[in-house]
Design a protein around this motif. Sequence first.
Motif, PDB file in Angstrom:
ATOM      1  N   TRP A 153      13.401  18.829 -24.705  1.00  0.00           N
ATOM      2  CA  TRP A 153      15.314  19.309 -24.549  1.00  0.00           C
ATOM      3  C   TRP A 153      16.600  19.405 -25.186  1.00  0.00           C
ATOM      4  O   TRP A 153      15.948  18.738 -25.662  1.00  0.00           O
ATOM      5  CB  TRP A 153      15.734  18.640 -22.627  1.00  0.00           C
ATOM      6  N   SER A 168       9.804  24.811 -22.537  1.00  0.00           N
ATOM      7  CA  SER A 168      10.108  23.592 -21.298  1.00  0.00           C
ATOM      8  C   SER A 168      11.247  24.747 -20.054  1.00  0.00           C
ATOM      9  O   SER A 168      10.836  24.182 -19.007  1.00  0.00           O
ATOM     10  CB  SER A 168      11.611  22.918 -22.061  1.00  0.00           C
ATOM     11  N   GLN A 441      16.798  15.805 -28.053  1.00  0.00           N
ATOM     12  CA  GLN A 441      15.673  14.799 -29.344  1.00  0.00           C
ATOM     13  C   GLN A 441      15.047  15.323 -30.093  1.00  0.00           C
ATOM     14  O   GLN A 441      13.606  16.786 -29.963  1.00  0.00           O
ATOM     15  CB  GLN A 441      14.550  14.291 -27.453  1.00  0.00           C
ATOM     16  N   ASN A 447      16.007  11.453 -35.138  1.00  0.00           N
ATOM     17  CA  ASN A 447      16.943  10.429 -34.000  1.00  0.00           C
ATOM     18  C   ASN A 447      18.028  10.099 -34.162  1.00  0.00           C
ATOM     19  O   ASN A 447      18.946  10.069 -33.612  1.00  0.00           O
ATOM     20  CB  ASN A 447      16.007  10.495 -32.907  1.00  0.00           C
ATOM     21  N   ASP A 478      16.379   9.626 -22.928  1.00  0.00           N
ATOM     22  CA  ASP A 478      15.963  10.433 -22.063  1.00  0.00           C
ATOM     23  C   ASP A 478      17.293  10.350 -20.717  1.00  0.00           C
ATOM     24  O   ASP A 478      17.483  11.369 -20.412  1.00  0.00           O
ATOM     25  CB  ASP A 478      15.151   9.412 -21.570  1.00  0.00           C
ATOM     26  N   THR A 479      18.042   8.849 -20.517  1.00  0.00           N
ATOM     27  CA  THR A 479      18.583   9.026 -19.677  1.00  0.00           C
ATOM     28  C   THR A 479      19.948   9.782 -19.712  1.00  0.00           C
ATOM     29  O   THR A 479      20.774  10.042 -18.571  1.00  0.00           O
ATOM     30  CB  THR A 479      19.215   7.466 -19.509  1.00  0.00           C
ATOM     31  N   PHE A 481      20.199  12.926 -20.970  1.00  0.00           N
ATOM     32  CA  PHE A 481      19.504  14.034 -20.619  1.00  0.00           C
ATOM     33  C   PHE A 481      19.423  14.692 -19.195  1.00  0.00           C
ATOM     34  O   PHE A 481      20.241  15.454 -18.459  1.00  0.00           O
ATOM     35  CB  PHE A 481      18.308  14.640 -20.812  1.00  0.00           C
ATOM     36  N   TYR A 482      19.152  13.695 -18.359  1.00  0.00           N
ATOM     37  CA  TYR A 482      18.619  13.709 -17.250  1.00  0.00           C
ATOM     38  C   TYR A 482      20.199  13.199 -16.180  1.00  0.00           C
ATOM     39  O   TYR A 482      20.688  13.976 -15.070  1.00  0.00           O
ATOM     40  CB  TYR A 482      17.985  12.169 -16.371  1.00  0.00           C
TER      41      TYR A 482
END
Length: 595
Positions: A153, A168, A441, A447, A478-479, A481-482
Motif C-alpha cells: 500500500w 494491489s 511500506q 521504512n 499496517d494499522t 493504513f487500515y
Amino acid sequence: MTSPAFGPSLHDTGVDFRLWAPLKEEVLLQIEDRQPLPMQRGDDGWHRLRVEGVGAGTRYRFHIGDLAVPDPGSRFQPEDVHGPSEVIDTRFNWKTVDWQGRPWEETVIYELHLGTFTPEGTYRGAMGRLDHLASLGVTAIQLMPLSDFRGPWNWGYDGVLPYAPDSSYGRPEELAELIDAAHARGIQVFIDVVYNHLGPDGNYLPVYAPIFTEKHKSTWGEGINYDGEGSQAVREWAIGNALYWITDFRADGLRFDAVHAIEDDSKEHLLTEMARRLRAAAPDRHVHLIVENEENNPALLEREADGQPSLYTAQWNDDIHHVLHVASTGEDFGYYADFAEGLPQIGRALAEGFVYQGEVMPYRGSERGGASAHLPPTAFISFIQNHDQVGNRAWGDRIFEVASPQATAALAAVYLLAPQIPMIFMGEEWQASTPFPFFCQFDDELNEKVRQGRRKELARLPGFDEESAKSTPDPVADTTFYSAKLNWEERNLPEQAAALALYQTLIGLRHTEIVPRLKGIGGRAAQFSVEGGLLRVEWWLGDGSLLSLFANLSAEDVMVKERPQGDPLWSNEGVTEGRMGAWAVQWTLTPVASV
C-alpha cells in the motif's frame, strides 16, 4: 490499441519487445523461464527484439549484466516492482462505446484512494460504490495515482512504473471495467499522474538511461531530464504515459501532480507539449486536464477567444481551502497564518480565484501567484478537504475533528453552490470519522528512513517537538493504513445521514439551477464586498443571470440592514429576519429575464 515507444507491442503472431537503454551496449530479454535472448541495439539507444509465438499474459524482464529489471513501460507487475513485467492486451471489450465524456461545467469531482475507499481496496470494490456516488450527484471520480509502487500500500506518489496500474488494486482489465461502469452511470474518471519525480524503491531507469539530470533539483533530489541529452525519449516516456490513460483506458482527464516541480528549459515546455498532444489525441471527446501548482501560475489556465482552455482546464485552488479552513477552525499556524484575514480573503478567493496574485506571502518569504480575476470561475477547483490537506496533518484528522458541524455545513453550502468546480474528498459527504494519515511500506531500511523523515517534518509544526512527534501514527505500520479505510456503515448513523442528505440536496440544486447557467461564463464575472461582518459575493453567470451569496462565516450573530435581492435559492436555519446567525448562508438567483 496504441503503440507508444515504451512498452511491448502486440501483433498477430507475437510481441515486439523494446527497452531504451542508451547507456548499455548489451541487453538480454528473458521470457518466462526461458534462456535469455540478446536484443538488437540501434543507434538511437533502443534495444529491440520481436518474439513469435508469445502474446498477452507473457511474463518477461530484461537482463543488464547481473541485474534483472522490469520494463519501464510495463503494463502490469503481478509480482510488484522488482518482479517480471506482463504483456497486456488493452483492446478491452468496452460496453460504453459511445461515451464522449461530459462538459466541464457539469463536473462534480470525488477524490478517492482505491486502497482505502472500500474494505476490499480494489477496482471491483470501487465499482460496488458507484451507485452511491451517482445518487450523491458526483459526475467525476479522481483516482489517486495508480503508478506501480513498492509494497502492498501507498498513497501512490512513490510510483516508479507509471504505465503499470498497481497490482494491489487488481488487474488492468478490472481497471477498465471500473471506468466502463462509471461511464455507464454518467461518471467521468480522472487519473492522478506524477511526472515530477519517481519513488525511492524500484526505479531502475538510472542504471541504463539518462532519466535524471543534475541541471535541475527538486524536493526529491535530481530533476527528471526533460531538456538535456536524451531528453526526447524521456519526454516521450511521460507524454506517452498520459496518452495511454486517455486512449487505451478512455480516461476523461488527468490531474497533474505538483507541476511547479517540473523544470524544463526546452523551447516548448513539457507541460505545453503535453496539453497540446493530449487534446489532439481525443478531439471528439471531452478531455479535462487539471494541475496542482504551488506557484499559482495563471498562464497555464488561460482561455482562447471562444472560452476554451488554451492548455489546462483548471487548477486545484489551495487558497480557497486555506481561507475556509482557517475561518472554520481558527487554526493559524504555519502557512495558515497567511490566510487568516477572514472575509476579504474568502471573498477574493470566491470572486477572483487566487488570494495571492503576485503579493509577497510571508510564510514563503517571496511573491506568489499572478492576476487571476480575468479567468472564469470554472478554471478553479474548490474543496474543504483533499488527500494532502488531511493526510499531511499530524494525525490525518479530517476537518470535522477541528470545526463544528454547523461550520462545516456552512462551508459545504458555500463551495458546492459557487460557480467554481467543487471537489469532495472520499467520506466527506457523511462526515466520515476515519482519518487519512500518510502511509507507505517499503523494506526495513527505507521504512526507518520514512519514519525519521516524518518525525522531523512534524517536529517543525507548532505544538510539536521530537518527542510528541513520536506519538503520531507510524507511517509504515499496517494499522496506519487500515485506519484510513472508510467505514461505510457509519453513514447510516443519524448525524452522518443528515450530513449526507445535505450534500445530496446541495449537489442536486447545483445540477438543476447552477450548472445549466455556467456555460459561457467568463472572467471578471464576480464582485465581492464585506459589510459589518457579512460577506456578499455576486456572479454574473453564462446566461446573464445573477447568483448571489450572503454569508456570516463566524460563530457570532450579525444584525442585517439589507439583504441581497433575487429569488431565494437556498438558505440554512441561521438566516432570519434582521439577523444572520452563526454560520448563516443565503443564496439567491435572479434569472436573466429579471436582471
